[in-house]
Design a protein around this motif. Structure first.
Motif, PDB file in Angstrom:
ATOM      1  N   HIS A  83       0.843  -1.185   0.000  1.00 28.44           N
ATOM      2  CA  HIS A  83       0.000   0.000   0.000  1.00 28.44           C
ATOM      3  C   HIS A  83       0.883   1.241   0.000  1.00 28.44           C
ATOM      4  N   ASP A  84       0.273   2.353  -0.345  1.00 29.45           N
ATOM      5  CA  ASP A  84       0.981   3.625  -0.403  1.00 29.45           C
ATOM      6  C   ASP A  84       0.205   4.669   0.399  1.00 29.45           C
ATOM      7  N   ILE A  85       0.900   5.742   0.779  1.00 28.97           N
ATOM      8  CA  ILE A  85       0.312   6.806   1.579  1.00 28.97           C
ATOM      9  C   ILE A  85       0.274   8.076   0.736  1.00 28.97           C
ATOM     10  N   GLY A  86      -0.913   8.697   0.650  1.00 27.90           N
ATOM     11  CA  GLY A  86      -1.060   9.935  -0.112  1.00 27.90           C
ATOM     12  C   GLY A  86      -2.036  10.882   0.555  1.00 27.90           C
ATOM     13  N   VAL A  87      -2.252  12.026  -0.067  1.00 24.54           N
ATOM     14  CA  VAL A  87      -3.114  13.084   0.449  1.00 24.54           C
ATOM     15  C   VAL A  87      -4.264  13.290  -0.528  1.00 24.54           C
ATOM     16  N   VAL A  88      -5.479  13.360  -0.021  1.00 22.99           N
ATOM     17  CA  VAL A  88      -6.652  13.608  -0.851  1.00 22.99           C
ATOM     18  C   VAL A  88      -6.628  15.070  -1.313  1.00 22.99           C
ATOM     19  N   THR A  89      -6.674  15.277  -2.618  1.00 23.23           N
ATOM     20  CA  THR A  89      -6.627  16.623  -3.187  1.00 23.23           C
ATOM     21  C   THR A  89      -7.927  17.051  -3.841  1.00 23.23           C
ATOM     22  N   ALA A 144      -5.882  13.315 -17.499  1.00 24.35           N
ATOM     23  CA  ALA A 144      -4.829  12.325 -17.272  1.00 24.35           C
ATOM     24  C   ALA A 144      -4.834  11.208 -18.311  1.00 24.35           C
ATOM     25  N   ASN A 145      -5.885  11.131 -19.158  1.00 23.71           N
ATOM     26  CA  ASN A 145      -5.984  10.110 -20.220  1.00 23.71           C
ATOM     27  C   ASN A 145      -5.964   8.693 -19.655  1.00 23.71           C
ATOM     28  N   LEU A 146      -6.719   8.472 -18.610  1.00 31.81           N
ATOM     29  CA  LEU A 146      -6.855   7.128 -18.043  1.00 31.81           C
ATOM     30  C   LEU A 146      -8.051   6.450 -18.704  1.00 31.81           C
ATOM     31  N   LYS A 147      -7.777   5.626 -19.688  1.00 30.17           N
ATOM     32  CA  LYS A 147      -8.839   4.996 -20.457  1.00 30.17           C
ATOM     33  C   LYS A 147      -9.275   3.664 -19.860  1.00 30.17           C
ATOM     34  N   SER A 148      -8.321   2.902 -19.353  1.00 29.45           N
ATOM     35  CA  SER A 148      -8.663   1.581 -18.810  1.00 29.45           C
ATOM     36  C   SER A 148      -9.060   1.703 -17.347  1.00 29.45           C
ATOM     37  N   ALA A 149     -10.048   0.887 -16.952  1.00 32.98           N
ATOM     38  CA  ALA A 149     -10.507   0.909 -15.553  1.00 32.98           C
ATOM     39  C   ALA A 149      -9.535   0.213 -14.615  1.00 32.98           C
ATOM     40  N   ASP A 150      -8.595  -0.545 -15.155  1.00 31.96           N
ATOM     41  CA  ASP A 150      -7.631  -1.239 -14.296  1.00 31.96           C
ATOM     42  C   ASP A 150      -6.663  -0.268 -13.631  1.00 31.96           C
ATOM     43  N   ASP A 151      -6.475   0.885 -14.225  1.00 39.05           N
ATOM     44  CA  ASP A 151      -5.567   1.873 -13.633  1.00 39.05           C
ATOM     45  C   ASP A 151      -6.149   2.516 -12.385  1.00 39.05           C
ATOM     46  N   ILE A 152      -7.454   2.407 -12.205  1.00 38.92           N
ATOM     47  CA  ILE A 152      -8.101   3.014 -11.041  1.00 38.92           C
ATOM     48  C   ILE A 152      -8.244   1.953  -9.954  1.00 38.92           C
ATOM     49  N   LYS A 153      -7.523   2.126  -8.858  1.00 40.71           N
ATOM     50  CA  LYS A 153      -7.550   1.181  -7.743  1.00 40.71           C
ATOM     51  C   LYS A 153      -8.421   1.730  -6.634  1.00 40.71           C
ATOM     52  N   ARG A 154      -8.324   1.182  -5.440  1.00 41.65           N
ATOM     53  CA  ARG A 154      -9.245   1.578  -4.380  1.00 41.65           C
ATOM     54  C   ARG A 154      -8.490   2.093  -3.162  1.00 41.65           C
ATOM     55  N   ILE A 155      -9.236   2.780  -2.320  1.00 42.00           N
ATOM     56  CA  ILE A 155      -8.699   3.339  -1.082  1.00 42.00           C
ATOM     57  C   ILE A 155      -8.989   2.361   0.052  1.00 42.00           C
ATOM     58  N   TYR A 156      -7.971   2.071   0.854  1.00 36.55           N
ATOM     59  CA  TYR A 156      -8.143   1.148   1.971  1.00 36.55           C
ATOM     60  C   TYR A 156      -8.791   1.832   3.172  1.00 36.55           C
ATOM     61  N   ARG A 157      -8.143   2.873   3.673  1.00 36.17           N
ATOM     62  CA  ARG A 157      -8.560   3.472   4.946  1.00 36.17           C
ATOM     63  C   ARG A 157      -7.847   4.815   5.117  1.00 36.17           C
ATOM     64  N   ILE A 158      -8.283   5.520   6.124  1.00 34.27           N
ATOM     65  CA  ILE A 158      -7.529   6.705   6.544  1.00 34.27           C
ATOM     66  C   ILE A 158      -6.278   6.240   7.286  1.00 34.27           C
ATOM     67  N   ALA A 159      -5.148   6.894   7.030  1.00 38.11           N
ATOM     68  CA  ALA A 159      -3.860   6.441   7.555  1.00 38.11           C
ATOM     69  C   ALA A 159      -3.872   6.396   9.083  1.00 38.11           C
ATOM     70  N   ARG A 160      -3.340   5.298   9.601  1.00 34.78           N
ATOM     71  CA  ARG A 160      -3.231   5.109  11.047  1.00 34.78           C
ATOM     72  C   ARG A 160      -1.866   5.600  11.534  1.00 34.78           C
ATOM     73  N   PRO A 161      -1.691   5.715  12.860  1.00 32.50           N
ATOM     74  CA  PRO A 161      -0.364   6.107  13.373  1.00 32.50           C
ATOM     75  C   PRO A 161       0.736   5.144  12.967  1.00 32.50           C
ATOM     76  N   VAL A 162       0.424   3.844  12.895  1.00 31.38           N
ATOM     77  CA  VAL A 162       1.437   2.869  12.472  1.00 31.38           C
ATOM     78  C   VAL A 162       1.835   3.114  11.023  1.00 31.38           C
ATOM     79  N   ASP A 163       0.860   3.429  10.187  1.00 32.23           N
ATOM     80  CA  ASP A 163       1.166   3.725   8.783  1.00 32.23           C
ATOM     81  C   ASP A 163       2.021   4.980   8.644  1.00 32.23           C
ATOM     82  N   MET A 164       1.768   5.968   9.466  1.00 34.64           N
ATOM     83  CA  MET A 164       2.537   7.211   9.385  1.00 34.64           C
ATOM     84  C   MET A 164       3.970   7.023   9.852  1.00 34.64           C
ATOM     85  N   GLU A 165       4.194   6.162  10.843  1.00 29.78           N
ATOM     86  CA  GLU A 165       5.564   5.878  11.271  1.00 29.78           C
ATOM     87  C   GLU A 165       6.348   5.182  10.157  1.00 29.78           C
TER      88      GLU A 165
END
Length: 432
Positions: A82-88, A101-122
């Motif tokens: 997983h990766d950590i990012g900021v909602v813009t 962005a020219n994203l034509k295929s639906a496979d390029d769009i993945k899903r959001i797991y959760r809001i980052a936890r303290p463990v994820d931020m460390e």
């Protein structure tokens, strides 16, 4: 009806700016969400725009229906881990951004797991702390392998399972051996991405000659090729030092106003056309494209007898010349040539009015010296040559002046007007 009651209208905007639209974000490529205070905007779509380091952005599905706002830190799906990012951005504007962005295929769009936890931020902070050292070490490895490339930046994934190496190269580079060495050294999955000089400037950032932050580091994401024709259409001098930006390429802002200049330039006659009048021939000297004003000169190379007219008047004169007719002047009928005389604001003023006060001050000194000349009867130079002590002694101590008779040059100095002073000098002699 129940859904409409649950919707809330944001009324906390200040000067037309909504805090939900701006968000808690200081990232590059920030987008103002002007639909943030519209009821039901977030529920219109589950697509969310997430930004990572510098200019990298991604689009994800909010399948878990998490209440996300601009500026929230989230954990998103990646390969692997997983990766950590900021909602813009959220809501309807995300669909507009996907088209750019020219994203034509639906496979390029993945899903959001959760809001980052303290463990994820460390884990995320640990990954970011390794980026600078990895970049320096990877540059040395590429240099030892003799590769003609420059590693400009390194970005670790939020869970430290993958690292993206951004490099710049003028030619094609075979980096298969480099990937093996980097994987053995850092024990992560390696991904190589080639970027250009413009992308590198956007990732590094900086301030342009206009005094503002670089466009590629703030809002520009897609780069369009820029040519010197853009400068020619705008009558900009072809100076490479002024046309080049921080990336040593032509400035992207040269393309901003080209369309307006091209459209306005169609209404202006060609530079090779000569206007013929009864006074003589006129050649194009300079043009103001956006204002539609043209200045003509009677000489090709030197500014002589300049005449400024509009583009419509120039086209009218050209049509007359095609019919074999010549107007009296370039100016329209019934209008006189504008005189180029400058208005003198001090025409009715006296220039020496500031010198009068100084002259009065200088005249005061000779007035004070005139009564002294009248009393002494000698010019000023002779008076300065005589000692001043005997004169002071005579005025203050008349008795001592009588004893020093040989030093008194009174009969020579004193004129007839000072006879009373002689009588005063004789009285101490009689008493003696």
């Amino acid at each position: 009806m129940n859904k409409e009651k649950e919707l809330k209208i944001c009324c906390d905007g200040d000067r037309g700016l909504c805090r939900h639209a701006i968000g808690r974000q200081d990232k590059q490529l920030n987008t103002y969400d002007w639909l943030a205070d519209v009821p039901g905007n977030a529920e219109s779509t589950d697509l969310v725009e997430v930004q990572f380091k510098h200019t990298r952005k991604g689009y994800y599905h909010n399948t878990n229906n998490i209440d996300l706002k601009k500026g929230d830190i989230v954990a998103v799906e990646a390969s692997p881990g997983h990766d950590i990012g900021v909602v813009t951005l959220t809501g309807r504007l995300v669909k507009k951004q996907i088209k750019k962005a020219n994203l034509k295929s639906a496979d390029d769009i993945k899903r959001i797991y959760r809001i980052a936890r303290p463990v994820d931020m460390e884990k995320y902070r640990e990954a970011k702390s390794r980026e600078h050292g990895t970049m320096i070490q990877s540059r040395q490895i590429a240099k030892d392998l003799g590769l003609q490339m420059k590693i400009g930046d390194v970005e670790y994934q939020g869970d430290c399972n993958k690292a993206i190496f951004y490099y710049i190269a003028d030619e094609r580079v075979d980096f298969r051996q480099l990937i093996k060495v980097l994987a053995e050294t850092f024990h992560v999955r390696i991904e190589m991405k080639q970027i250009g000089a413009r992308q590198e400037a956007g990732r590094i950032g900086g301030t342009g000659p206009c005094g503002r932050e670089l466009c590629c580091a703030t809002w520009m994401k897609n780069f369009i090729s820029v040519s010197t024709n853009s400068a020619r259409f705008q009558d900009i001098s072809l100076n490479p030092q002024k046309l080049a930006g921080m990336c040593a390429k032509l400035k992207c802002c040269l393309n901003y106003e080209v369309d307006d200049y091209v459209e306005a330039g169609r209404k202006i006659p060609s530079k090779e056309v000569v206007l013929q009048t009864m006074d003589g021939d006129y050649y194009l000297f300079k043009t103001d494209i956006l204002a539609g004003i043209i200045t003509y000169s009677t000489d090709k190379n030197v500014a002589a007898n300049l005449e400024t007219i509009t583009a419509e008047r120039a086209r009218f004169v050209i049509e007359m010349n095609k019919r074999g007719e010549k107007p009296a002047t370039l100016q329209e009928d019934g209008k006189q040539r504008q005189s180029g005389k400058h208005v003198d604001l001090l025409a009715g003023e006296n220039i020496s009015r500031f010198d009068k006060a100084k002259k009065k001050k200088k005249k005061k000194k000779p007035q004070d010296a005139q009564p002294r000349k009248a009393q002494d009867g000698q010019p000023k130079k002779a008076q300065d040559a005589q000692p001043r002590k005997p004169q002071d002694a005579q005025s203050k101590k008349p008795q001592t002046a009588a004893t020093n008779k040989p030093q008194e040059p009174q009969p020579k100095k004193a004129p007839q007007q000072h006879q009373p002073k002689k009588q005063n000098n004789k009285k101490p002699d009689e008493n003696a």
